[in-house]
Structure formats: structure tokens, C-alpha cells
Design an enzyme around this catalytic site. Structure first.
Site, mmCIF file in Angstrom:
data_model
loop_
_atom_site.group_PDB
_atom_site.id
_atom_site.type_symbol
_atom_site.label_atom_id
_atom_site.label_comp_id
_atom_site.label_asym_id
_atom_site.label_seq_id
_atom_site.Cartn_x
_atom_site.Cartn_y
_atom_site.Cartn_z
ATOM 1 C CE1 TYR A 121 18.539 -15.148 11.839
ATOM 2 C CE2 TYR A 121 20.031 -15.107 13.713
ATOM 3 C CZ TYR A 121 19.307 -14.440 12.745
ATOM 4 O OH TYR A 121 19.354 -13.065 12.680
ATOM 5 C CB SER A 127 23.156 -12.682 13.224
ATOM 6 O OG SER A 127 22.771 -12.827 14.574
#
Ligand SMILES: NC(=O)c1ccc[n+]([C@@H]2O[C@H](COP(=O)([O-])OP(=O)(O)OC[C@H]3O[C@@H](n4cnc5c(N)ncnc54)[C@H](O)[C@@H]3O)[C@@H](O)[C@H]2O)c1
Length: 273
Positions: free
Chosen positions: A169, A156
Site C-alpha cells: 500500500y 495517503s
């Protein structure tokens, strides 16, 4: 004209929708056959809908419509034994394995004080250990064939620059950046390349659910407005999943035969400051 991954076989996790489906279609357009897995039930740890068997069936339909073969099964990336058996069945049917896209992931987001040991563990189990499970399931047939390969881990933008309200995350996605480089070093002698892709915000069900009204951006901004907009794309609009699929195709193809251990941001510039 031959496709850019003609007659190669790609194993894709989280293939039922979003970026996984877009990559399955893009690779199939360029001549690959696909081994596709996703879950078929709501994961109780995840606060938004996860994929269904119907979603996976739609990916199968789209790949077959392109004239390519697909072996699809339902599997949780936390289940290493099942992953290995799906890969074995896929290789038995499709004849080989060349490309791995470890794309399955979850985003359980919110300000730091909303993170629980359960949400931290679920995030690490799925995003980090699930990705490791995926690579470990795929390596035996790739090594046995001796043709080399291309492994792509979906990290990401938050695996390059931490974002607010994404504690678990970001931690899991940073870990993938390091995992890709370590695998890349050790597997280079077998001509297996390993790279990570770092999407900014992408127009998928994950982004739709997590940025919905009342979600983490609203609660986070209410507490800490200075942090709104970190990592935002410089290019206007929300990125289509096909843009990530194009980057995946590039890394999967022989055009990148000498690119390994690379962290490729596809984020409209958002992390490049
Ligand atoms: N959408 C974004 O803005 C964005 C940005 C950066 C990175 N990512 C990453 O991209 C990847 C793909 O996400 P997406 O945007 O397509 O979201 P998505 O939620 O639409 O797709 C993710 C898929 O992974 C599957 N999945 C989740 N947990 C699983 C498990 N335990 N086992 C098997 N499958 C599982 C889901 O069912 C879903 O089909 C994820 O790793 C995500 O973290 C997304």
C-alpha cells in the site's frame, strides 16, 4: 449565489461509498455534475467487501437530490477501455469534463511476510496503474476542450511517510505522489493542474474493515509493538470523509488556480513531524 464549482463536471472513481461518495456530494453541493464509477462485485484479491451496485445507486440518489446530474456506471479502474467509454458517455451527456478525482483504491495490509506476489500485484494494478488509467481516460476530452482542468489523485498519509504493515500500500501511494508531480509539470502548459491528497485515517468502510479486530493492526502490533501509532492524527477522533471532500473541493475549484504539483496532507498533522 454560484457554487464554487458551478456547472463544472467531475469524474470520480470509487464513487459508490466512502471518500468517493463524500466528494461526489460535496462537489454537487457546489454546483458540479458528476461522472461516477465503481465496481459492482467483490474483487477476489481484496480481503474485505468492495462496493456494490446498490452503493453506487445511493451516490446517484444523493447527487440527484441536490439537483445535479450524474452519469454512473460500473467499471474496474484496471479496465482502461471501459474507463474511456464511460468518460466518453459522461461527456456526451453532461457536455464537458473539468475535474478528475482518481480515488478508487484498496488496502491489502499486514506484516511484510504476509505480502504475496498476488497482493503486491493487485495493489499496484489498482492503486497505481488504475489511477494512471483514470487520468489517461480523462485527458483527451479535457485537452480537446482547451479549458484546463483540475486532477486530484488520492494518495495517503502513507504516500508521504511509510507506515508499518502497509508495504504494498505505501509503495503504491508513494508512487502516486511522484505521478501527480510528473503529470503536473507536463500538463501545466495546458492549464491542467494535478495535485495529490494524502488522507490520514478516515471514517470509511475501508478503515472499518481494515482496523477490525484480528486485522493488520492487531497482528502487526503483536509482532512489533514499537510501531503502533505511527502517522496517527494529532487531532482527536476519526476524520469524517467530508473533511477529505472539502480538500478535494478546494483543489477542484478556481480558488487554487495556481496550486499544482502539490501534495496536500489532510491527516490531523500525523505526517508533519
Ligand atoms: N480510509 C482511510 O483511512 C484512507 C486513508 C488514506 C487513504 N485512503 C485512500 O482513499 C481512497 C478512498 O478510500 P475510502 O477510504 O473511501 O475506502 P472505501 O473502500 O470505502 O472506498 C474505496 C472505493 O474504491 C472502490 N474500488 C476499489 N477497487 C476498485 C477498482 N479496481 N475499480 C474501481 N473501484 C474500485 C471500492 O469498491 C470502494 O467503493 C482510497 O484510494 C484509499 O486508499 C483511505
Amino acid at each position: 449565489m454560484a457554487g464554487r464549482v458551478e456547472n463544472k463536471v467531475a469524474f470520480i472513481t470509487g464513487a459508490a461509498r466512502g471518500q468517493g461518495r463524500a466528494a461526489a456530494v460535496r462537489l454537487a453541493e457546489e454546483g458540479a455534475d458528476i461522472i461516477a464509477i465503481d465496481v459492482d462485485k467483490q474483487l477476489p484479491e481484496v480481503p474485505y467487501p468492495t462496493a456494490t451496485a446498490e452503493d453506487l445507486a445511493e451516490t446517484v440518489r444523493l447527487v440527484e437530490k441536490l439537483g445535479r446530474r450524474v452519469v454512473a456506471d460500473t467499471c474496474d479502474v484496471r479496465d482502461a477501455a471501459k474507463l474511456a467509454s464511460v468518460v466518453a458517455a459522461g461527456v456526451a451527456e453532461l457536455g464537458r469534463l473539468d475535474i478528475v478525482l482518481a480515488n478508487a483504491g484498496v488496502a491489502i495490509l499486514g506484516p511484510w511476510h504476509t505480502v504475496t506476489s498476488e497482493s503486491m500485484r493487485a495493489t499496484v494494478d489498482i492503486n497505481l496503474i488504475g489511477t494512471w488509467n483514470t487520468v489517461m481516460a480523462a485527458l483527451p476530452p479535457i485537452l480537446a476542450a482547451g479549458n484546463g482542468g483540475s486532477i486530484i489523485l488520492t494518495s495517503s498519509a502513507n504516500g508521504l511517510k511509510a507506515g508499518p504493515w502497509t508495504l504494498a500500500y505505501s509503495a503504491s501511494k508513494y508512487a502516486l505522489t511522484g505521478m501527480a508531480k510528473s503529470f503536473a509539470m507536463e500538463l501545466a502548459k495546458d492549464r491542467i493542474r494535478v495535485n495529490s491528497v494524502h488522507p490520514g485515517a478516515v471514517d470509511t468502510p475501508m478503515a472499518e474493515f481494515t482496523s477490525a479486530p484480528g486485522g493488520f493492526i492487531e497482528t502487526g502490533t503483536a509482532e512489533n509493538p514499537n510501531l503502533l501509532g505511527m502517522c496517527n492524527s494529532w487531532l482527536p477522533g476519526l476524520m469524517p470523509a467530508r473533511e477529505i471532500a472539502n480538500a478535494v473541493l478546494f483543489l477542484a475549484s478556481d480558488e487554487t488556480a495556481w496550486i499544482t504539483g502539490h501534495a496536500l496532507a489532510v491527516d490531523g498533522g500525523g505526517t508533519q513531524y
